[in-house]
Design an enzyme around this catalytic site. Structure first.
Site, PDB file in Angstrom:
ATOM      1  CG  ASN A  76      -7.948   4.732  -0.104  1.00 11.78           C
ATOM      2  OD1 ASN A  76      -8.318   3.766   0.558  1.00 11.78           O
ATOM      3  ND2 ASN A  76      -8.251   5.969   0.215  1.00 11.78           N
ATOM      4  CG  HIS A  77      -2.343   5.319  -3.933  1.00 13.87           C
ATOM      5  ND1 HIS A  77      -1.428   6.345  -3.789  1.00 13.87           N
ATOM      6  CD2 HIS A  77      -3.510   5.897  -4.276  1.00 13.87           C
ATOM      7  CE1 HIS A  77      -2.025   7.492  -4.034  1.00 13.87           C
ATOM      8  NE2 HIS A  77      -3.293   7.255  -4.325  1.00 13.87           N
ATOM      9  CB  VAL A  78      -3.871  -1.596  -3.531  1.00  8.88           C
ATOM     10  CG1 VAL A  78      -3.590  -2.762  -2.624  1.00  8.88           C
ATOM     11  CG2 VAL A  78      -4.966  -0.746  -2.933  1.00  8.88           C
ATOM     12  CG  PHE A  91      -1.959  -0.943   1.370  1.00  9.62           C
ATOM     13  CD1 PHE A  91      -3.208  -0.659   0.850  1.00  9.62           C
ATOM     14  CD2 PHE A  91      -1.766  -2.158   1.999  1.00  9.62           C
ATOM     15  CE1 PHE A  91      -4.250  -1.570   0.957  1.00  9.62           C
ATOM     16  CE2 PHE A  91      -2.800  -3.080   2.110  1.00  9.62           C
ATOM     17  CZ  PHE A  91      -4.039  -2.781   1.589  1.00  9.62           C
ATOM     18  CG  HIS A  92       1.552   4.643  -2.075  1.00 13.76           C
ATOM     19  ND1 HIS A  92       1.328   5.261  -3.291  1.00 13.76           N
ATOM     20  CD2 HIS A  92       2.780   4.081  -2.160  1.00 13.76           C
ATOM     21  CE1 HIS A  92       2.379   5.073  -4.067  1.00 13.76           C
ATOM     22  NE2 HIS A  92       3.267   4.349  -3.413  1.00 13.76           N
TER      23      HIS A  92
END
Lengths: 232, 522
Positions: B450-452, B290-291
């Protein structure tokens, strides 16, 4: 387990069950959730009593944002919200409410009667009980508080009066009809429900940025006659 | 990006159109209509291939947009926006709507830096994924999406405070490039753009794919890939009612090839549910990254009118090599309030200060924090396990320290860092030193991711990755995966544009493989 142990365990469970049942009988019948007077769809009387008590502890009446949590309809919001979430999530959320309402059995509020259910505590005891969840060294307890507060805050900040007081109510943005608005019907409807025609298509041209003087969205305007749009 | 003609409406099917079982045939079935799947569908259609694009969510018209943030999430996000990881508990959101994440994101378009892509090539044994290799694809998707820097007139005060803070500290910053046309600064990107300014895939790539002949089936949940003798032959699923997810008529699409662009969570679940397809490497569902983000809210002496302005309008890439990227942030008030500390009149007082606030956030490349995605016994929602590594917590705390300094440099009266074990409010820059002097744990942070990436990672070695650098599965030559799950690790910056560039490249590789006509002139 020895037979005497089983009897003791059964007795203990029966006592706990009876205590919980007695705690549960004391809830008043809640007011209907909305002005229309419809029934509560998900929250029972215990849950409504707890949500209103917790919401008023988080958001007491008065101060810079006048409505209290219960005045802002947090419980009614939560009932609507539960209707929109998957069943499994709904069960977890209701469990969260029960957990904090009866969590005083495990983590009592200050005072000789701090074991009472959350909604029966005094205001000062409720503040102390919630602060116990908030500042706990146990991560799961803090997580419970964060989750509960997030749910109630979402409800509080959905109320138009609250948003107007914060100057955060959505603004009125005139609809821009693009190609896809002639393609996508409203959800659940067929293409015949598309309200636009080619004549409605946006012809381009500069639309100025929004700003503090942009009028509020009609759903968020103050219905009292003296109020205007723009800033609350 | 319109080619002039209207997208033919008969090529779109919505929930109300389904009266019985659905059977389709195509050259390519594309599963998932987010920015990556939409680009793939459009590019394949321009090559003369018969494309069926499948999406579980509905298209949302402007009238379907709900203004309340919480209720909006229940309609546009999987699991009502309440999905979270196990291990380290962290919320993570994936969209369920035509256009996918592009409908609900803040339109940030950033190219992955050279050194990041060089790193990918090194760790994943890739030979054609340098910045130079991807730039033509970046150029093409950026041009068609209307990517441009956010103009000052829609920045709003809170975004410009970030710029001022960076200037005061000598940190380079710039307006964020976004895929928008005619933004009015409503700050409503996360609930869907009422101004129709955000060029999300449902407004751009999908109508253009339809213009080139693609058919689009919305409200269809794909449940498995059909395969015979080591090749995919199509996909199968059921019609899914919008918002309730109730399943009805069966749907099957027979196809010469399949593109999975269902996202980092759903793509591995589909493979696992399809007989553990394409998983000779054992990497399907592994390597989840993730971020994770942290944020700090500054309270300023004057009103900032934070609801006004681009949702995220300014950024700094200065610290990307150190593992984090800085940017501005706005979200619906109910969501923003989650980070506001306290309760009672103290909480109300702080909420009243939102009108004088600006929130800055940082996203971090947490290479050491890994997890996995597994199919559950029932349904398609994934079981997500992930742990935030203590060393990555240190990166997040360093980022938080910089965010606090930026606020004070920009003139903030105080800063709300939202960290357990730190003061609720900081009044001087020196107080922020706590974040670099003291060690904090994963449970002390309020974070979200939410960045995956990574659950179907690309790798030159078929034993160590699921797909090659064109997205082609090592084990199944007519199955392509074209979503951010193929990233071998974090891109260091917001991933949408890189995902779209890779999808474009992969789509043309597939078109070549299927004998599609020549690529049209850009």
């Amino acid at each position: 387990m020895a037979p005497s142990g089983v009897v003791l365990l059964a007795l203990a469970l029966a006592l706990v069950g009876a205590a919980l049942a007695l705690r549960g009988f004391a809830y008043p019948r809640p007011r209907p959730p909305g002005p229309g007077g419809g029934p509560w769809r998900h929250l029972g009387r215990m849950e409504v009593a707890f949500v209103e008590a917790a919401a008023d502890t988080l958001f007491p009446p008065g101060g810079e944002i006048p409505p209290s949590g219960s005045e802002a309809g947090v419980a009614a919001f939560l009932d609507r919200y539960l209707d929109a979430v998957p069943a499994g999530v709904r069960r977890l959320m209701r469990l969260l409410l029960v957990l904090v309402e009866h969590g005083t059995l495990l983590f009592p509020a200050p005072g000789w009667n701090g074991f009472r259910r959350f909604s029966a505590l005094s205001e000062a005891q409720r503040v102390a009980a919630l602060d116990g969840w908030r500042r706990s060294r146990l991560f799961p307890r803090r997580l419970v508080f964060t989750s509960l507060r997030a749910l109630l805050a979402m409800g509080y900040l959905a109320d138009p009066r609250v948003l107007r007081a914060l100057d955060l109510a959505p603004r009125d943005i005139e609809p821009v009809v693009t190609e896809v608005d002639l393609l996508y019907p409203p959800v659940g409807a067929g293409r015949e429900a598309i309200p636009w025609t080619e004549a409605d298509l946006d012809r381009g041209g500069h639309r100025p940025p929004l700003g503090p003087d942009t009028p509020l969205h009609p759903d968020y305007r103050d219905p009292t006659p003296a109020a205007g749009g723009g800033r609350a | 990006m319109s080619s002039g003609s209207r997208a033919p409406a008969e090529q779109l099917r919505v929930f109300a159109d389904y009266r019985g079982p659905v059977r389709e045939e195509a050259d390519v079935a594309v599963v998932g209509s987010g920015p990556c799947g939409a680009v793939a569908a459009r590019e394949l259609a321009t090559r003369g291939l018969r494309v069926v694009l499948l999406e579980e969510g509905p298209p949302l018209s402007a009238r379907d947009i709900v203004l309340d943030g919480a209720l909006s999430m229940t309609r546009t996000m999987r699991e009502a926006g309440l999905r979270a990881t196990r291990g380290t508990v962290m919320p993570t959101m994936q969209a369920i709507v035509l256009g996918g994440g592009s409908f609900v994101n803040s339109a940030i378009c950033v190219r992955a830096p050279d050194f990041v892509l060089d790193g990918w090539c090194e760790v994943a044994e890739l030979s054609a994924t340098s910045r130079k290799d991807l730039d033509p694809h970046y150029d093409a998707v950026a041009a068609l999406s209307g990517v441009a820097p956010t103009p000052d007139e829609v920045q709003g005060r809170r975004n410009l405070l970030f710029r001022d803070g960076c200037r005061a500290l000598g940190i380079p910053s710039e307006p964020i490039e976004r895929n928008v046309r005619g933004c009015r600064g409503s700050g409503e990107c996360f609930t869907g753009c009422r101004s129709r300014a955000k060029q999300s895939a449902d407004l751009t790539w999908i109508p253009d794919a339809m213009r080139h002949g693609a058919r689009v089936l919305t409200s269809v949940q794909i449940q498995e890939l059909l395969h015979e003798r080591g090749r995919v032959v199509g996909v199968a699923g059921r019609v899914a009612e919008p918002f309730t997810g109730r399943l009805s008529h069966p749907v099957s699409v027979r196809a010469r090839a399949v593109v999975l662009a269902a996202g980092v969570m759903a793509t591995p679940v589909l493979l696992q549910r399809s007989g553990n397809l394409a998983n000779r490497s054992g990497q399907v569902g592994e390597n989840l990254q993730f971020h994770p983000g942290v944020a700090a809210t500054g309270i300023y002496p004057e009103p900032t009118d934070p609801w006004f302005g681009a949702t995220q309008g300014y950024q700094s890439l200065h610290f990307v090599r150190d593992g984090f990227k800085l940017e501005t942030l706005w979200a619906p008030p109910g969501v923003m309030s989650v980070r506001t500390p306290g309760f009672g009149h103290e909480l109300k007082r702080r909420l009243a200060e939102i009108r004088r606030s600006a929130t800055f956030d940082a996203i971090a490349s947490c290479h050491r924090s890994l997890g996995r995605v597994r199919a559950r016994r029932r349904g398609l929602d994934p079981a997500i396990t992930w742990r935030l590594h203590p060393d990555d917590v240190d990166i997040l705390m360093r980022a938080l320290h910089v965010l606090c300094r930026l606020h004070f440099a920009a003139g903030a009266e105080k800063v709300l860092p939202g960290v357990h074990g730190a003061p609720d409010e900081l009044f001087r820059e020196e107080e922020a030193e706590i974040f670099v002097r003291r060690r904090f744990g994963p449970g002390d942070l309020v974070t979200a991711g939410n960045h995956v990436f990574g659950t179907t990672r690309m790798h030159g070695d078929p034993r160590r990755g699921v797909v090659d650098e064109h997205g082609r599965c090592h084990d199944v030559e007519n199955l392509f995966i074209l979503d951010t799950g193929i990233f071998p690790r974090s891109p260091g910056v917001n991933p949408m544009l890189t995902g779209m560039a890779l999808a474009r490249r992969g789509a043309h590789a597939l078109a070549d493989q299927l004998g599609g006509r020549s690529a049209p002139e850009a």
